[in-house]
Scaffold this motif. Structure first.
Motif, PDB file in Angstrom:
ATOM      1  N   VAL A   1       6.001  21.928 121.068  1.00  0.00           N
ATOM      2  CA  VAL A   1       4.745  21.206 120.878  1.00  0.00           C
ATOM      3  C   VAL A   1       5.081  19.823 120.338  1.00  0.00           C
ATOM      4  CG1 VAL A   1       2.546  21.134 119.656  1.00  0.00           C
ATOM      5  CG2 VAL A   1       3.434  23.320 120.493  1.00  0.00           C
ATOM      6  N   LEU A   2       4.582  18.811 121.049  1.00  0.00           N
ATOM      7  CA  LEU A   2       4.859  17.430 120.690  1.00  0.00           C
ATOM      8  C   LEU A   2       3.572  16.625 120.547  1.00  0.00           C
ATOM      9  CD1 LEU A   2       7.724  16.680 123.239  1.00  0.00           C
ATOM     10  CD2 LEU A   2       7.972  17.252 120.816  1.00  0.00           C
TER      11      LEU A   2
ATOM     12  N   HIS B   1      -3.419  18.036 108.224  1.00  0.00           N
ATOM     13  CA  HIS B   1      -2.991  18.114 106.824  1.00  0.00           C
ATOM     14  C   HIS B   1      -2.178  16.879 106.447  1.00  0.00           C
ATOM     15  CE1 HIS B   1      -1.015  19.660 103.188  1.00  0.00           C
ATOM     16  NE2 HIS B   1      -2.127  20.357 103.068  1.00  0.00           N
ATOM     17  N   ALA B   2      -1.308  16.426 107.335  1.00  0.00           N
ATOM     18  CA  ALA B   2      -0.500  15.234 107.068  1.00  0.00           C
ATOM     19  C   ALA B   2      -1.372  13.986 106.894  1.00  0.00           C
ATOM     20  CB  ALA B   2       0.509  15.024 108.198  1.00  0.00           C
TER      21      ALA B   2
ATOM     22  N   THR C   1      -1.691  25.647 115.326  1.00  0.00           N
ATOM     23  CA  THR C   1      -0.887  25.507 114.111  1.00  0.00           C
ATOM     24  C   THR C   1      -0.379  24.078 113.972  1.00  0.00           C
ATOM     25  OG1 THR C   1      -0.254  27.839 114.218  1.00  0.00           O
ATOM     26  CG2 THR C   1       1.157  26.391 112.902  1.00  0.00           C
ATOM     27  N   ALA C   2       0.049  23.498 115.080  1.00  0.00           N
ATOM     28  CA  ALA C   2       0.565  22.132 115.049  1.00  0.00           C
ATOM     29  C   ALA C   2      -0.545  21.111 114.791  1.00  0.00           C
ATOM     30  CB  ALA C   2       1.279  21.824 116.365  1.00  0.00           C
TER      31      ALA C   2
ATOM     32  N   ALA D   1      -1.548  28.745 122.683  1.00  0.00           N
ATOM     33  CA  ALA D   1      -2.760  28.285 121.992  1.00  0.00           C
ATOM     34  C   ALA D   1      -2.569  28.358 120.480  1.00  0.00           C
ATOM     35  CB  ALA D   1      -3.969  29.100 122.432  1.00  0.00           C
ATOM     36  N   ARG D   2      -1.972  29.422 120.010  1.00  0.00           N
ATOM     37  CA  ARG D   2      -1.709  29.569 118.570  1.00  0.00           C
ATOM     38  C   ARG D   2      -0.746  28.474 118.094  1.00  0.00           C
ATOM     39  NH1 ARG D   2      -2.646  33.342 114.900  1.00  0.00           N
ATOM     40  NH2 ARG D   2      -3.515  34.738 116.467  1.00  0.00           N
ATOM     41  N   ALA D   3       0.288  28.207 118.874  1.00  0.00           N
ATOM     42  CA  ALA D   3       1.256  27.167 118.500  1.00  0.00           C
ATOM     43  C   ALA D   3       0.587  25.792 118.463  1.00  0.00           C
ATOM     44  CB  ALA D   3       2.432  27.166 119.476  1.00  0.00           C
TER      45      ALA D   3
END
Length: 184
Positions: free
Chosen positions: A5-6, A120-121, A113-114, A108-110
């Motif tokens: 994931v990018l 959050h960042a 999460t990303a 989809a989960r990955a």
């Protein structure tokens, strides 16, 4: 299968535009309720990315993530970060898409999460999203800690028919709300 994931910028979107158009087109043809109805052509899918995503991505108002398998995009999610001045703590998750032939593999989960890590960042403490009521995506969101805020009837048209469908609004707190962090 290993997926990566990018976070992508506007030049990356331009470079992978045909792949993104294929993902969106396939998802809509499969019945995904992501703002489009049939008929929906590959040209319509490409126009969405060019006109609705490219400008806010270029302006820094949206984040775009993609899941890659074998160096090709197979899924994507967006985060709208252009919020009003009284909502700097919040962002909206949009257009979680996984190509139908790549589903049930954790993509989809990955992606979710990303995108949460991206939020959050940026010190976003509250995420919101909506999904057509009854769609399987709701189970994914709930499993990731999203809570149902409510349901709105007649929110959108069905992808295949003129029937109106309700949507479920969900939210997730990522950290302590901003209002508790500000000095009084």
């Amino acid at each position: 299968m290993t997926a990566t994931v990018l976070r992508l910028g506007a030049p990356d979107l331009a470079a992978h535009l045909p792949a993104f158009a294929r993902i969106l087109h396939a998802c809509v043809q499969d019945g995904a309720s992501v703002g489009f109805i049939l008929p929906f052509s590959p040209a319509d899918a490409e126009a969405y990315w060019r006109h609705a995503v490219f400008p806010p991505l270029t302006d820094g108002k949206r984040i775009l993530l993609a899941a890659f398998v074998d160096d090709r995009p197979v899924g994507t999610v967006q985060l709208l970060i252009d919020m009003p001045p009284n909502q700097p703590h919040r962002a909206e998750v949009m257009k979680l898409l996984v190509h139908p032939d790549q589903r049930r593999r954790g993509l989809a989960r990955a992606l979710m999460t990303a995108i949460e890590a991206q939020a959050h960042a940026l010190d976003r403490s509250l995420l919101t999203l909506d999904t057509r009521s009854g769609d399987p995506a709701k189970r994914l969101y709930v499993s990731l800690g999203y809570r149902v805020a409510g349901e709105i009837p007649d929110w959108c048209r069905d992808t295949f028919t003129p029937d109106l469908c309700p949507t479920t609004i969900l939210f997730k707190r990522l950290s302590e709300p901003l209002r508790r962090q500000l000095p009084r």
